[in-house]
Write a protein that holds these residues in place. Structure first.
Motif, PDB file in Angstrom:
ATOM      1  N   VAL A 201      43.696  50.936  39.867  1.00  0.00           N
ATOM      2  CA  VAL A 201      44.494  51.454  38.762  1.00  0.00           C
ATOM      3  C   VAL A 201      45.848  50.957  39.315  1.00  0.00           C
ATOM      4  CG1 VAL A 201      45.606  53.797  38.027  1.00  0.00           C
ATOM      5  CG2 VAL A 201      42.933  53.584  38.784  1.00  0.00           C
ATOM      6  N   GLY A 202      46.270  50.398  38.204  1.00  0.00           N
ATOM      7  CA  GLY A 202      47.828  49.611  38.200  1.00  0.00           C
ATOM      8  C   GLY A 202      47.694  48.458  39.041  1.00  0.00           C
ATOM      9  N   ASP A 203      48.744  48.006  39.587  1.00  0.00           N
ATOM     10  CA  ASP A 203      48.844  46.713  40.517  1.00  0.00           C
ATOM     11  C   ASP A 203      48.362  47.403  41.787  1.00  0.00           C
ATOM     12  OD1 ASP A 203      49.567  45.231  38.164  1.00  0.00           O
ATOM     13  OD2 ASP A 203      51.715  44.994  38.755  1.00  0.00           O
ATOM     14  N   ILE A 204      47.601  46.950  42.212  1.00  0.00           N
ATOM     15  CA  ILE A 204      46.922  47.613  43.660  1.00  0.00           C
ATOM     16  C   ILE A 204      46.006  46.393  44.273  1.00  0.00           C
ATOM     17  CG2 ILE A 204      44.801  48.327  42.409  1.00  0.00           C
ATOM     18  CD1 ILE A 204      44.777  50.761  44.300  1.00  0.00           C
ATOM     19  N   LYS A 205      46.223  46.631  45.584  1.00  0.00           N
ATOM     20  CA  LYS A 205      45.653  45.836  46.593  1.00  0.00           C
ATOM     21  C   LYS A 205      44.565  46.838  47.453  1.00  0.00           C
ATOM     22  CE  LYS A 205      48.142  43.092  48.840  1.00  0.00           C
ATOM     23  NZ  LYS A 205      49.039  42.442  49.962  1.00  0.00           N
ATOM     24  N   VAL A 206      43.406  46.477  47.389  1.00  0.00           N
ATOM     25  CA  VAL A 206      42.273  47.371  48.403  1.00  0.00           C
ATOM     26  C   VAL A 206      41.360  46.401  49.075  1.00  0.00           C
ATOM     27  CG1 VAL A 206      42.079  49.174  46.390  1.00  0.00           C
ATOM     28  CG2 VAL A 206      40.395  47.369  46.629  1.00  0.00           C
ATOM     29  N   GLU A 207      41.063  47.014  50.299  1.00  0.00           N
ATOM     30  CA  GLU A 207      40.246  46.365  51.194  1.00  0.00           C
ATOM     31  C   GLU A 207      39.016  46.963  51.336  1.00  0.00           C
ATOM     32  OE1 GLU A 207      43.317  43.839  53.934  1.00  0.00           O
ATOM     33  OE2 GLU A 207      42.767  45.669  54.743  1.00  0.00           O
ATOM     34  N   ILE A 208      37.840  46.353  51.246  1.00  0.00           N
ATOM     35  CA  ILE A 208      36.569  46.996  51.327  1.00  0.00           C
ATOM     36  C   ILE A 208      35.869  46.463  52.635  1.00  0.00           C
ATOM     37  CG2 ILE A 208      36.477  47.874  48.869  1.00  0.00           C
ATOM     38  CD1 ILE A 208      34.818  45.416  48.145  1.00  0.00           C
ATOM     39  N   ARG A 209      34.866  47.311  52.781  1.00  0.00           N
ATOM     40  CA  ARG A 209      34.165  46.729  54.418  1.00  0.00           C
ATOM     41  C   ARG A 209      32.717  46.335  53.962  1.00  0.00           C
ATOM     42  NH1 ARG A 209      35.343  49.802  59.866  1.00  0.00           N
ATOM     43  NH2 ARG A 209      33.549  48.138  60.439  1.00  0.00           N
ATOM     44  N   GLU A 210      31.981  45.653  54.682  1.00  0.00           N
ATOM     45  CA  GLU A 210      30.790  45.417  54.466  1.00  0.00           C
ATOM     46  C   GLU A 210      29.982  46.543  54.709  1.00  0.00           C
ATOM     47  OE1 GLU A 210      26.688  44.186  55.488  1.00  0.00           O
ATOM     48  OE2 GLU A 210      28.126  44.888  56.875  1.00  0.00           O
ATOM     49  N   GLY A 211      28.718  46.740  54.115  1.00  0.00           N
ATOM     50  CA  GLY A 211      28.148  47.999  53.714  1.00  0.00           C
ATOM     51  C   GLY A 211      27.467  48.706  54.867  1.00  0.00           C
ATOM     52  N   ILE A 212      27.237  47.872  56.143  1.00  0.00           N
ATOM     53  CA  ILE A 212      26.483  48.678  57.140  1.00  0.00           C
ATOM     54  C   ILE A 212      27.414  49.913  57.697  1.00  0.00           C
ATOM     55  CG2 ILE A 212      25.766  48.415  59.333  1.00  0.00           C
ATOM     56  CD1 ILE A 212      25.212  45.512  59.098  1.00  0.00           C
ATOM     57  N   ALA A 213      26.639  50.983  57.770  1.00  0.00           N
ATOM     58  CA  ALA A 213      27.407  52.311  58.139  1.00  0.00           C
ATOM     59  C   ALA A 213      27.727  52.190  59.528  1.00  0.00           C
ATOM     60  CB  ALA A 213      26.588  53.383  57.923  1.00  0.00           C
ATOM     61  N   LYS A 214      28.899  52.465  59.946  1.00  0.00           N
ATOM     62  CA  LYS A 214      29.554  52.655  61.224  1.00  0.00           C
ATOM     63  C   LYS A 214      30.404  53.652  61.583  1.00  0.00           C
ATOM     64  CE  LYS A 214      29.482  47.489  61.799  1.00  0.00           C
ATOM     65  NZ  LYS A 214      30.229  46.359  62.514  1.00  0.00           N
ATOM     66  N   THR A 215      29.929  54.235  62.613  1.00  0.00           N
ATOM     67  CA  THR A 215      30.678  55.375  63.228  1.00  0.00           C
ATOM     68  C   THR A 215      31.872  54.859  63.996  1.00  0.00           C
ATOM     69  OG1 THR A 215      29.695  55.778  65.264  1.00  0.00           O
ATOM     70  CG2 THR A 215      28.795  57.029  63.329  1.00  0.00           C
TER      71      THR A 215
ATOM     72  N   GLU B 111      42.741  42.148  44.660  1.00  0.00           N
ATOM     73  CA  GLU B 111      43.985  42.563  44.093  1.00  0.00           C
ATOM     74  C   GLU B 111      43.761  42.516  42.497  1.00  0.00           C
ATOM     75  OE1 GLU B 111      47.575  40.569  46.017  1.00  0.00           O
ATOM     76  OE2 GLU B 111      46.030  39.584  47.026  1.00  0.00           O
ATOM     77  N   LYS B 112      44.317  43.609  41.971  1.00  0.00           N
ATOM     78  CA  LYS B 112      44.422  43.608  40.449  1.00  0.00           C
ATOM     79  C   LYS B 112      45.930  43.480  39.964  1.00  0.00           C
ATOM     80  CE  LYS B 112      43.772  47.631  37.825  1.00  0.00           C
ATOM     81  NZ  LYS B 112      44.857  47.125  36.910  1.00  0.00           N
ATOM     82  N   LYS B 113      46.278  42.704  39.145  1.00  0.00           N
ATOM     83  CA  LYS B 113      47.552  42.590  38.532  1.00  0.00           C
ATOM     84  C   LYS B 113      47.666  42.540  37.248  1.00  0.00           C
ATOM     85  CE  LYS B 113      49.669  41.599  42.686  1.00  0.00           C
ATOM     86  NZ  LYS B 113      50.923  42.469  43.291  1.00  0.00           N
ATOM     87  N   ARG B 114      48.581  43.056  36.564  1.00  0.00           N
ATOM     88  CA  ARG B 114      48.797  43.293  35.063  1.00  0.00           C
ATOM     89  C   ARG B 114      48.725  42.171  34.393  1.00  0.00           C
ATOM     90  NH1 ARG B 114      53.243  47.331  31.998  1.00  0.00           N
ATOM     91  NH2 ARG B 114      52.727  46.213  30.064  1.00  0.00           N
ATOM     92  N   TYR B 115      48.031  41.970  33.200  1.00  0.00           N
ATOM     93  CA  TYR B 115      48.061  40.849  32.189  1.00  0.00           C
ATOM     94  C   TYR B 115      48.359  41.162  30.957  1.00  0.00           C
ATOM     95  CZ  TYR B 115      46.467  36.826  29.661  1.00  0.00           C
ATOM     96  OH  TYR B 115      46.522  35.690  28.763  1.00  0.00           O
ATOM     97  N   TRP B 116      49.498  41.356  30.598  1.00  0.00           N
ATOM     98  CA  TRP B 116      49.995  41.923  29.024  1.00  0.00           C
ATOM     99  C   TRP B 116      50.177  43.342  29.086  1.00  0.00           C
ATOM    100  CZ3 TRP B 116      52.148  38.625  25.845  1.00  0.00           C
ATOM    101  CH2 TRP B 116      51.825  37.391  25.763  1.00  0.00           C
ATOM    102  N   VAL B 117      48.843  43.973  29.112  1.00  0.00           N
ATOM    103  CA  VAL B 117      49.007  45.419  29.248  1.00  0.00           C
ATOM    104  C   VAL B 117      48.042  46.064  30.568  1.00  0.00           C
ATOM    105  CG1 VAL B 117      49.184  45.831  26.969  1.00  0.00           C
ATOM    106  CG2 VAL B 117      46.649  45.555  27.858  1.00  0.00           C
ATOM    107  N   GLU B 118      48.599  47.034  30.944  1.00  0.00           N
ATOM    108  CA  GLU B 118      47.704  47.564  32.171  1.00  0.00           C
ATOM    109  C   GLU B 118      46.329  47.904  31.759  1.00  0.00           C
ATOM    110  OE1 GLU B 118      46.374  48.358  35.232  1.00  0.00           O
ATOM    111  OE2 GLU B 118      48.587  47.857  35.533  1.00  0.00           O
ATOM    112  N   ASP B 119      45.366  48.081  32.470  1.00  0.00           N
ATOM    113  CA  ASP B 119      43.856  47.895  32.483  1.00  0.00           C
ATOM    114  C   ASP B 119      43.124  48.160  33.537  1.00  0.00           C
ATOM    115  OD1 ASP B 119      41.600  48.034  30.651  1.00  0.00           O
ATOM    116  OD2 ASP B 119      41.310  45.839  30.637  1.00  0.00           O
ATOM    117  N   ASN B 120      42.780  49.441  33.712  1.00  0.00           N
ATOM    118  CA  ASN B 120      41.965  49.824  34.948  1.00  0.00           C
ATOM    119  C   ASN B 120      40.766  49.066  35.054  1.00  0.00           C
ATOM    120  OD1 ASN B 120      44.248  51.394  35.352  1.00  0.00           O
ATOM    121  ND2 ASN B 120      43.246  53.204  34.611  1.00  0.00           N
ATOM    122  N   TRP B 121      40.052  49.030  36.101  1.00  0.00           N
ATOM    123  CA  TRP B 121      38.809  48.293  36.540  1.00  0.00           C
ATOM    124  C   TRP B 121      38.198  48.883  37.350  1.00  0.00           C
ATOM    125  CZ3 TRP B 121      38.304  44.246  40.539  1.00  0.00           C
ATOM    126  CH2 TRP B 121      36.910  43.597  40.736  1.00  0.00           C
ATOM    127  N   PHE B 122      36.856  49.185  37.289  1.00  0.00           N
ATOM    128  CA  PHE B 122      35.907  49.632  38.168  1.00  0.00           C
ATOM    129  C   PHE B 122      35.169  48.665  38.865  1.00  0.00           C
ATOM    130  CE2 PHE B 122      32.171  51.772  39.720  1.00  0.00           C
ATOM    131  CZ  PHE B 122      32.586  52.976  40.468  1.00  0.00           C
TER     132      PHE B 122
END
Length: 670
Positions: A105-119, A70-81
């Motif tokens: 980008v912005g106040d956002i929540k993302v969920e990422i999966r472990e890297g093993i490729a799966k169909t 989760e990314k939350k704004r602190y003072w000013v909006e600042d994107n993160w890669f």
């Protein structure tokens, strides 16, 4: 209390870091960890940083399924890669890698999966199945199909590059370089125009040397010295910017009124045209697709095009040489056959007209349509139908980098009503779209496969066809690599047939992207592993080797304007004996048009400073050992191809190095 050690890697490009709040939650089979603030705002997550933290859980989580960021704004909006997250479970168990490679980008929540490729078949837990479904639903809202113009492949729904999601935009360094490069080239050539005192036309052919200042290359200078030679003309048909136009001629077209007697003087002793046709030594360039295309008007003055035939002969001593040119598709008294024995200026002008048609065809059809627009279809479908964890997404992602933005820029800056083509190219305006529509109607999936394309054109035996030799080596390496990767995830043809996400992907490509193409030849379902391997090889080959073949040498072959003029300001000659130097200079691009042609071909053809070479995967989407081994094997094969090409070019005055793997970008970025 369970304590997990997590490592978070921030992107290395400019402005990748953030001073915003970053929270992490680990999601396991049995529950979730504490929502943990990872940094002191403004101190961690700097550009290129790899930061380590502790995340706790009151209860055992079991197998880790997701990492929630989760990314939350602190003072000013600042994107993160975020590049990736690694998690070391309690007790020193195996460290898990969660590839991310996306912007938050912005106040956002993302969920990422472990890297093993799966169909889809590999997932059974409801939580993971729901994650796949939600991810695709969100992406299908973000990436939508659009029609830029009827009768060509469909594209991304974005009027300009500013409408694209951040994840498919240029990095800041790429954007700055792209814009600076074009401005630099145009500024330098504006200074040249001033130095030439605003001359509207050149006085003689040597005048074109006056714009060869800083923008130059060894091949461009070689071209300047040899462009009038017939063998050099033939060489470009094989290894120039449009090396797949030439085809074997077994019978002369009925509307090409050349006779055996006309070309007899160009033949070797004790042979004739009929014998050479039967022997397979006669070849043809046919620009019928140019016939009747509307022409541009530049500064109130009409421009002109032709639709030539050019007959070529594989001479036993002189190599591939042109032996007859007809500048229009309809024969007649005003459409003479130009021959090498004609007055030298007439023969030179006829070859210029062929090369002028070549400029239109290679830029709009071989380059734009058959690489940029074809790959954009695959790109949009991949983003819409395949989740990040899918092995085909992981395989294709590096080969789709920047393609959507460069295509958007092409539509707005090159091809638009006020774009560069409208300013300097004879098919600019309405003509370029009609030309692309004509080619799209006859585009076939088979022709995108080099192992079919060369025999279909009857050119498998042409000597010194370096483009063919190198293309086939690269095709085999790519196809072998793709087949090996697929064997890790699809054990049978049935596995391919039952992959619902994969079948949705092919339907998006064939029914949404390549619309209204009944003879294209690509089915709307995938039935075998071999069909899938071929399609993936086509996508990767087109976005790498084929794009390089048509893009990377354009400055080399177009910088010397008389060799490949972007426009013609007088109609094709109707009287061979009336051709004068004054007529040639009045026909070729003027000073301003020449400068823009030189600038844009340098800008588009130069080596990109942030280029990632074919087979080099800076973003590690695959984490499993077997996949990494196949990637290493692919790189070894590419190195062997590189060494073979370099050995082949040793001692050659005119080297063909366009398809060196180290010079081929992994994706269409320019």
């Amino acid at each position: 209390m369970e304590i997990y050690t997590v490592t978070v890697a921030t992107g290395t490009s400019e402005y990748s870091g953030t001073n915003n709040y970053i929270f992490m939650t680990l999601v396991g089979e049995k529950g979730e960890s504490e929502r943990t603030l990872l940094d002191n705002p403004g101190l961690d997550f700097c550009r290129g940083a790899v930061d380590t933290y502790k995340v706790t859980s009151h209860l055992p989580l079991g197998s880790l399924l997701l990492v929630r960021l989760e990314k939350k704004r602190y003072w000013v909006e600042d994107n993160w890669f975020c590049r990736y997250v690694t998690v070391e479970p309690p007790g020193g168990d195996k460290v898990l890698t969660f590839p991310c490679y996306r912007w938050l980008v912005g106040d956002i929540k993302v969920e990422i999966r472990e890297g093993i490729a799966k169909t889809l078949r590999d997932d059974s837990l409801p939580q993971l199945l729901a994650h796949r479904k939600t991810e695709l639903q969100e992406r299908q809202k973000t990436y939508r199909w659009s029609t830029w113009a009827p009768g060509i492949p469909r594209c991304i729904d974005a009027k300009t590059e500013a409408d694209l999601p951040q994840d498919v935009r240029f990095e800041n360094e790429k954007r700055s370089d792209f814009e600076h490069s074009l401005n630099y080239a145009l500024l330098e050539l504006s200074l040249k125009k001033l130095a030439i005192r605003f001359g509207k036309s050149w006085n003689d052919l040597d005048d074109f040397k006056r714009i060869f200042w800083k923008l130059r290359s060894p091949i461009a200078e070689y071209c300047m010295k040899n462009w009038k030679e017939d063998w050099f003309f033939g060489y470009q048909c094989l290894n120039g910017t449009n090396p797949r136009m030439i085809q074997r001629c077994t019978k002369l077209p009925k509307n090409f009124s050349v006779t055996a007697n006309m070309v007899q003087s160009s033949m070797a002793p004790r042979t004739n045209l009929d014998k050479e046709l039967q022997a397979g030594n006669i070849y043809l360039l046919d620009y019928a697709i140019m016939d009747g295309i509307p022409t541009n008007t530049i500064n109130g003055k009409p421009q002109y095009i032709a639709a030539p035939f050019c007959l070529l002969y594989q001479h036993p001593d002189e190599g591939l040489i042109p032996i007859a040119i007809q500048l229009e598709q309809t024969p007649g008294l005003d459409t003479p056959i130009f021959l090498p024995k004609d007055p030298p200026l007439a023969w030179v002008l006829a070859k210029m007209w062929v090369r002028h048609s070549e400029f239109q065809v290679f830029q709009l059809l071989s380059h734009l349509l058959r690489t940029h627009l074809v790959v954009e279809v695959v790109c949009v479908a991949t983003l819409r139908q395949l989740p990040v964890v899918h092995p085909i997404y992981k395989l294709l992602a590096p080969h789709l980098r920047y393609t959507l933005e460069i295509n958007c820029r092409g539509r707005t800056q090159l091809l638009s009503a006020n774009g560069i083509f409208k300013q300097v190219v004879s098919t600019g305006g309405d003509g370029l779209l009609i030309l692309a529509q004509r080619e799209y109607k006859v585009l076939t999936y088979r022709s995108l496969q080099p192992h079919n394309d060369f025999p279909d054109r009857g050119v498998s035996q042409l000597p010194n066809y370096f483009y063919r030799e190198h293309s086939l080596m690269l095709w085999e390496a790519i196809h072998s690599f793709v087949s090996g990767m697929l064997s890790l995830y699809y054990q049978s043809d049935q596995d391919v047939q039952e992959d619902l996400e994969l079948q949705a992907w092919i339907r998006d490509i064939s029914q949404e992207g390549f619309t209204d193409l009944p003879n294209f030849g690509l089915a709307n379902k995938l039935s075998t592993r071999e069909e899938l391997s071929t399609l993936l090889a086509v996508a990767i080959f087109t976005s790498t080797a084929q794009h390089a073949a048509t893009n990377n040498g354009q400055f080399d072959w177009c910088a010397w304007i008389p060799n490949t003029p972007c426009t013609m300001r007088q109609p094709p000659p109707t009287d061979k004996d009336a051709v004068t130097m004054e007529m040639i200079m009045a026909t070729l691009p003027d000073v301003s048009q020449s400068c823009v042609q030189m600038a844009i071909t340098w800008h588009l053809g130069r080596t990109q400073p942030d280029a990632i070479a074919l087979g080099q995967y800076t973003e590690e989407h695959f984490t499993e050992g077997r996949a990494k081994e196949l990637i290493d094997k692919f790189r070894t094969e590419l190195k062997e191809i590189e060494d073979s090409i370099l050995r082949q070019n040793e001692g050659l005055d005119l080297q063909y190095l366009i398809l060196l793997p180290s010079r081929i970008e992994n994706s269409i970025t320019i």
